[in-house]
Design a protein around this motif. Structure first.
Motif, PDB file in Angstrom:
ATOM      1  N   LEU B  49       0.826  -1.215   0.000  1.00 31.12           N
ATOM      2  CA  LEU B  49       0.000   0.000   0.000  1.00 31.12           C
ATOM      3  C   LEU B  49       0.859   1.264   0.000  1.00 31.12           C
ATOM      4  O   LEU B  49       0.353   2.367   0.167  1.00 31.12           O
ATOM      5  N   GLY B  50       2.176   1.100  -0.164  1.00 29.17           N
ATOM      6  CA  GLY B  50       3.059   2.255  -0.281  1.00 29.17           C
ATOM      7  C   GLY B  50       3.588   2.810   1.032  1.00 29.17           C
ATOM      8  O   GLY B  50       4.122   3.919   1.070  1.00 29.17           O
ATOM      9  N   ASP B  55       6.754   4.670   8.319  1.00 29.74           N
ATOM     10  CA  ASP B  55       5.315   4.977   8.385  1.00 29.74           C
ATOM     11  C   ASP B  55       4.558   3.841   9.085  1.00 29.74           C
ATOM     12  O   ASP B  55       3.336   3.900   9.200  1.00 29.74           O
ATOM     13  N   ARG B  56       5.281   2.767   9.495  1.00 32.44           N
ATOM     14  CA  ARG B  56       4.571   1.632  10.083  1.00 32.44           C
ATOM     15  C   ARG B  56       4.485   1.755  11.608  1.00 32.44           C
ATOM     16  O   ARG B  56       4.021   0.845  12.286  1.00 32.44           O
ATOM     17  N   THR B  57       4.982   2.899  12.147  1.00 34.96           N
ATOM     18  CA  THR B  57       4.826   3.204  13.569  1.00 34.96           C
ATOM     19  C   THR B  57       4.007   4.486  13.672  1.00 34.96           C
ATOM     20  O   THR B  57       4.297   5.438  12.960  1.00 34.96           O
ATOM     21  N   ILE B  70      -6.382   2.137  18.893  1.00 35.25           N
ATOM     22  CA  ILE B  70      -6.489   1.834  17.458  1.00 35.25           C
ATOM     23  C   ILE B  70      -6.723   3.116  16.659  1.00 35.25           C
ATOM     24  O   ILE B  70      -6.174   3.279  15.566  1.00 35.25           O
ATOM     25  N   GLU B  71      -7.454   4.064  17.238  1.00 34.37           N
ATOM     26  CA  GLU B  71      -7.722   5.323  16.528  1.00 34.37           C
ATOM     27  C   GLU B  71      -6.419   6.057  16.197  1.00 34.37           C
ATOM     28  O   GLU B  71      -6.308   6.709  15.154  1.00 34.37           O
ATOM     29  N   GLN B  72      -5.439   5.942  17.099  1.00 35.83           N
ATOM     30  CA  GLN B  72      -4.157   6.620  16.861  1.00 35.83           C
ATOM     31  C   GLN B  72      -3.336   5.943  15.782  1.00 35.83           C
ATOM     32  O   GLN B  72      -2.321   6.477  15.322  1.00 35.83           O
ATOM     33  N   CYS B  73      -3.745   4.721  15.369  1.00 36.44           N
ATOM     34  CA  CYS B  73      -2.936   3.952  14.413  1.00 36.44           C
ATOM     35  C   CYS B  73      -3.564   3.839  13.022  1.00 36.44           C
ATOM     36  O   CYS B  73      -2.924   3.364  12.096  1.00 36.44           O
ATOM     37  N   ILE B  74      -4.821   4.274  12.888  1.00 35.75           N
ATOM     38  CA  ILE B  74      -5.505   4.145  11.594  1.00 35.75           C
ATOM     39  C   ILE B  74      -4.959   5.183  10.614  1.00 35.75           C
ATOM     40  O   ILE B  74      -4.884   6.366  10.930  1.00 35.75           O
ATOM     41  N   ARG B  75      -4.560   4.728   9.418  1.00 32.41           N
ATOM     42  CA  ARG B  75      -4.069   5.621   8.366  1.00 32.41           C
ATOM     43  C   ARG B  75      -5.064   5.661   7.210  1.00 32.41           C
ATOM     44  O   ARG B  75      -5.763   4.690   6.962  1.00 32.41           O
ATOM     45  N   GLN B  76      -5.066   6.778   6.513  1.00 36.49           N
ATOM     46  CA  GLN B  76      -5.815   6.839   5.257  1.00 36.49           C
ATOM     47  C   GLN B  76      -4.925   6.290   4.146  1.00 36.49           C
ATOM     48  O   GLN B  76      -3.703   6.211   4.287  1.00 36.49           O
ATOM     49  N   PRO B  86      -1.120  -0.442   9.988  1.00 33.46           N
ATOM     50  CA  PRO B  86       0.089  -1.207   9.667  1.00 33.46           C
ATOM     51  C   PRO B  86       0.581  -2.043  10.845  1.00 33.46           C
ATOM     52  O   PRO B  86       0.185  -1.820  11.979  1.00 33.46           O
ATOM     53  N   MET B  87       1.452  -3.011  10.537  1.00 33.28           N
ATOM     54  CA  MET B  87       2.176  -3.743  11.577  1.00 33.28           C
ATOM     55  C   MET B  87       3.537  -3.075  11.689  1.00 33.28           C
ATOM     56  O   MET B  87       4.191  -2.860  10.664  1.00 33.28           O
ATOM     57  N   ASN B  88       3.946  -2.752  12.912  1.00 34.23           N
ATOM     58  CA  ASN B  88       5.260  -2.130  13.124  1.00 34.23           C
ATOM     59  C   ASN B  88       6.365  -3.006  12.539  1.00 34.23           C
ATOM     60  O   ASN B  88       6.222  -4.221  12.442  1.00 34.23           O
ATOM     61  N   SER B  89       7.469  -2.347  12.195  1.00 32.52           N
ATOM     62  CA  SER B  89       8.676  -3.077  11.817  1.00 32.52           C
ATOM     63  C   SER B  89       9.337  -3.510  13.138  1.00 32.52           C
ATOM     64  O   SER B  89       9.704  -2.664  13.943  1.00 32.52           O
TER      65      SER B  89
END
Ligand SMILES: Nc1ncnc2c1ncn2[C@@H]1O[C@H](COP(=O)(O)OP(=O)(O)OP(=O)(O)O)[C@@H](O)[C@H]1O
Ligand SMILES: Nc1ncnc2c1ncn2[C@@H]1O[C@H](COP(=O)(O)OP(=O)(O)OP(=O)(O)O)[C@@H](O)[C@H]1O
Ligand SMILES: [Mg+2]
Ligand SMILES: [Mg+2]
Lengths: 256, 256
Positions: B49-50, B55-57, B70-76, B86-89
């Motif tokens: 998804l680019g 960007d995974r944190t 979860i709200e703090q982790c949702i990306r558009q 995302p899953m963190n690296s």
């Protein structure tokens, strides 16, 4: 004095099992004494060697839970120089148990060390994730052979595996090294595929084997028929590629 | 009222991530509100998804360890109707921590249930093994979509997954069902490949989707470029196959 080699990458379907089985078989044909151990509960290595579900007991799960010795679990194969330890077919509950047992990183270290005098090479077919049994395998190993699917993104997974190897070297104070990176399932590529392979060759030059395994339907057919490709069709491109890899590894490890 | 669908099979490289990403994108293009969550530490869904490493944190690891909501982790994403977690690296130590946290099977159950009113579909891209986070995903799901690589042995892995689903139904007393089995990476087959697919179609007739995803280099290229195939090349065979799958799923779930 045997060498213990994990076949590993924390990414799915890149040819770990196919490589473990066919490289082990090729070395056995060259009269090296070889053991291959299946550490993946999907049991794919067993299927590729012709073992049905019921032949997978007793197996690695029994060894790790101390209900059987390794000697009680070693099977012969169609090749006189190749022995095999299967992974049991696991119920969901045993699958969860295996996950918890695998938190003990030293689980295979002493056991496999005690096997080193009986074999020239011991291959550990690893599951496609970066913890649990894969850590157990790496801690017990002398080196890691890393298959990477030609033309597909593997760099992130390879970087992750190198970080994992470093971490293990530091906390166990051992000289775990890389046997090499093997390009697999190579087929005439798109421009993107060629770029991906070049990135890999640039970043890890010096680690990548000269031998490249071609995409070859004989290879997937042979595992369907439960035979290493060298027994299924010795004159196929797949068989000669794995023989050439075996030769490269024997040269690296001091056997002409 | 959203439907939570795990995309899962305890076998590597069968098209789980590719299917989760492209099916989610196709439903978003059809104006369904869709969330996709990456549960595989290889981070492949993020790459497709680019999303780069940085960007995974924050990501799923933060959510599971209660350091972020979860709200703090949702990306558009590039599609207005598609959101992504995302899953963190992960470092090797965090990888081991994640394995231990995943022993708590209820880890995502309440969290995802609370998300159901915001989305029509929530997809969980699962790792290729049969315990830990895959169990956590299944316990939180309404159904399971099972990708299977056309022409390659998947029956054992599918049987294992069905046994896993049964076990979860019994101990959580919930109606976890199968969304369907999807044949992926279909190419002109050898005789053995055709036999393998027929065995699958016979044993699981009634479960197998009509849509079959063809092997299509546009699909692997699009993930290299960090885009769902429908944005990369909407007229490709890959894009139309996933659109047709989205239609089949909407019909099944009551939307014309
Ligand atoms: N060189 C090849 N040519 C054609 N098919 C191949 C080749 N190598 C492997 N395959 C096939 O590709 C599929 C995946 O290979 P394999 O099982 O060895 O990967 P793996 O990395 O062990 O997967 P997992 O992550 O599930 O353990 C199998 O169906 C196998 O038969
Ligand atoms: N239809 C297709 N045509 C061509 N290439 C494909 C297709 N579907 C997937 N691929 C490619 O095959 C590889 C494996 O696919 P994918 O990552 O989706 O499998 P997976 O089951 O999620 O793997 P893992 O077990 O590692 O999670 C990727 O490089 C992907 O780009
Ligand atoms: Mg394997
Ligand atoms: Mg995946």
């Amino acid at each position: 004095m045997g060498k213990i080699i994990s076949v590993a990458l924390p990414k799915g379907g890149v040819g770990k099992t196919t490589t473990a089985v066919n490289l082990a078989a090729s070395l056995a044909v060259a009269e090296k004494r070889v053991l291959i151990m299946d550490l993946d509960s999907s049991g794919a290595a067993g299927i590729a060697l012709g073992f049905q579900d019921q032949d997978r007991t007793p197996g690695v799960f029994n060894i790790l839970s101390y209900t059987r010795s390794i000697e009680q679990c070693i099977r012969q194969t169609e090749l006189s120089h190749l022995d095999f330890v299967p992974m049991n077919s696991l119920s969901p509950i045993d699958e969860e148990r295996l996950g918890r047992m695998s938190n003990n990183k030293m689980l295979l270290y002493h056991l496999l060390n005690s096997m080193k005098e009986r074999y020239d090479y011991i291959f550990l077919d690893c599951p496609p994730y970066a913890s649990g049994l894969m850590t157990v395998a790496l801690v017990a190993s002398d080196s890691v052979l890393i298959p990477a699917k030609s033309g597909h993104l593997s760099l992130e997974a390879i970087d992750k595996l190198f970080a994992h190897i470093d971490w293990i070297r530091r906390f166990t104070n051992r000289a775990l090294c890389t046997e090499g990176i093997l390009l697999t399932m190579h087929e005439p590529r798109t421009k993107v595929g060629a770029m991906i392979d070049n990135d890999l060759n640039d970043k890890y030059s010096g680690h990548v084997f000269n031998t490249v395994i071609p995409k070859n339907s004989t290879i997937s057919e042979s595992s369907y028929h439960g035979k290493p490709v060298i027994l299924y069709n010795a004159s196929s491109k797949g068989a000669s590629a794995y023989l050439s890899l075996a030769q490269e590894i024997m040269n690296k490890n001091g056997t002409p």
